[in-house]
Enzyme design. Structure first.
Site, short mmCIF file in Angstrom:
data_model
loop_
_atom_site.label_atom_id
_atom_site.label_comp_id
_atom_site.label_asym_id
_atom_site.label_seq_id
_atom_site.Cartn_x
_atom_site.Cartn_y
_atom_site.Cartn_z
N GLU A 93 0.81 -1.22 0.00
CA GLU A 93 0.00 0.00 0.00
C GLU A 93 0.85 1.27 0.00
O GLU A 93 1.21 1.79 1.05
CB GLU A 93 -0.93 0.01 1.23
CG GLU A 93 -1.84 1.23 1.26
CD GLU A 93 -2.86 1.23 2.41
OE1 GLU A 93 -2.89 0.27 3.19
OE2 GLU A 93 -3.61 2.22 2.52
N LYS A 105 -2.43 -1.94 -3.26
CA LYS A 105 -3.48 -1.07 -2.70
C LYS A 105 -3.00 0.38 -2.83
O LYS A 105 -2.38 0.92 -1.92
CB LYS A 105 -3.74 -1.44 -1.24
CG LYS A 105 -4.72 -0.52 -0.53
CD LYS A 105 -5.25 -1.13 0.75
CE LYS A 105 -6.07 -0.14 1.53
NZ LYS A 105 -6.86 -0.75 2.60
P1 13P Z 1 -9.24 4.39 3.77
O1 13P Z 1 -10.06 3.70 2.73
O2 13P Z 1 -10.05 5.02 4.86
O3 13P Z 1 -8.20 5.30 3.18
O4 13P Z 1 -8.44 3.25 4.55
C1 13P Z 1 -7.84 2.25 3.85
C2 13P Z 1 -6.68 1.77 4.60
O5 13P Z 1 -6.57 0.60 4.89
C3 13P Z 1 -5.66 2.74 5.00
O6 13P Z 1 -4.49 2.07 5.30
#
Ligand code: 13P
Length: 339
Positions: free
Chosen positions: A176, A218
């Site tokens: 991510e 992500k």
């Molecule tokens: P949000 O969709 O609220 O941005 O959160 C996703 C997430 O896992 C952040 O690390």
């Protein structure tokens, strides 16, 4: 091992479903509860999260759920732990393993995500507790003279080291990299930084011998900064995001599950829907791994009162359903009201 990782990754991005991010750290969860006037304790966090995962038919739209360490060890109601309950519903359980984004030394305004020390040992325990995938979030801030190359490289290296350890342990790493939407920059600036960040992340993943077919990416969507006077429309966000990913993400990656990152619930749904309608040859599944855009409504419906379970379930299922349709490019406004 790689076969098992690929199988899990494919389950996580199964058609017409997406991932529920419910892995807020205690600090983040506490501030969200406090905004609703609710005291945050292990018991209230467990109550709320139990309601969320006992939403009837949730698994029709949700393929996986990311948990926080505390939640992984709690029971839902009765005997089953959260991972057991989720697995029983056909929802793959996962765990956030990073230790948060901390100030990067020598780089004011920039952060690096920590958590590599002792990670190999922690992953072994998480596997025993039932996790099948993991998550690590790195944040990149756009501002005056930032991001620096050093910040992007430090975060990309951390993501790659984490991902290699996960694959060694048999867990699918959710990788991510989040270019934040905070700031007044325009969409072009977000595109430029996202291109560069994702490019460096995949170069680092390759260098650390991470198998791209056994990860889920992500990323942020390519958006105008929150305070930018000129807000890009849904079409432009969808085009820029998909073009950015086509330029940087290997075709072997099975799926891309976006974070919502502070978009409104509606924007997060519309953007994903439009991306899935574009006439582009996209090699990966494009779905969601939202936290706020799935949980804002049910958390508000709960507001600390477990007797609101029916409203919590309705709100949770609604956001899961509309985003599941968006992941197929089949969202329509009528879904917001239908049964
Ligand atoms: P949000 O969709 O609220 O941005 O959160 C996703 C997430 O896992 C952040 O690390």
């Amino acid at each position: 091992m790689i076969d098992q990782l690929q199988k899990t990754a494919m389950q996580m991005v199964a058609p017409g479903r997406g991932i529920l991010a419910m892995d807020e750290s205690t600090g983040t969860c506490t501030s969200r509860f406090e905004n609703l006037g609710v005291k945050s304790t292990p018991t209230t966090r467990k109550s709320y999260r139990s309601l969320l995962v006992t939403t009837p038919n949730l698994s029709d739209y949700i393929s996986g759920a990311i948990l926080f360490d505390e939640t992984l060890r709690q029971t839902v109601s009765g005997e089953a732990t959260f991972p057991e309950h989720l697995a029983h519903q056909g929802i793959v359980p996962g765990i956030k393993v990073d230790k948060g984004a901390k100030p990067l030394a020598g780089h004011p305004g920039e952060k690096v995500t920590e958590g590599l020390d002792g990670l190999r040992e922690r992953l072994v325990e998480y596997v025993q507790l039932g996790a099948r995938f993991a998550k690590w979030r790195a944040v990149i801030t756009i501002g005056d003279g930032i991001p620096s190359d050093a910040c992007i490289m430090a975060n990309a290296h951390g993501l790659a080291r984490y991902a290699a350890l996960c694959q060694e342990a048999g867990l699918v790493p959710i990788v991510e990299p989040e270019v934040l939407m905070d700031g007044s920059h325009d969409i072009e600036a977000c595109r430029e930084v996202s291109d560069k960040t994702f490019h460096i992340v995949f170069a680092q993943l390759e260098e650390q011998r991470v198998e791209p077919s056994g990860i889920v990416l992500k990323p942020n969507m390519v958006l105008s900064g929150k305070d930018c006077p000129q807000q890009a429309d849904v079409d432009e966000v969808a085009e820029q995001t998909v073009d950015c990913l086509l330029a940087t993400v290997p075709a072997e990656v099975p799926g891309i599950a976006f974070l919502s990152g502070g978009q409104t619930d509606e924007q997060a749904t519309l953007h994903l829907n439009r991306m899935n309608q574009l006439d582009k040859d996209v090699p990966w599944r494009l779905t969601f791994s939202y936290g706020r855009a799935l949980q804002q409504a049910p958390m508000k419906a709960w507001s600390g009162n477990d007797e609101n379970s029916a409203q919590v379930h309705d709100a949770a299922l609604r956001r899961a359903l509309v985003n599941a349709y968006a992941s197929k490019g089949e969202y329509s406004e009528s879904l917001e009201a239908s049964n």
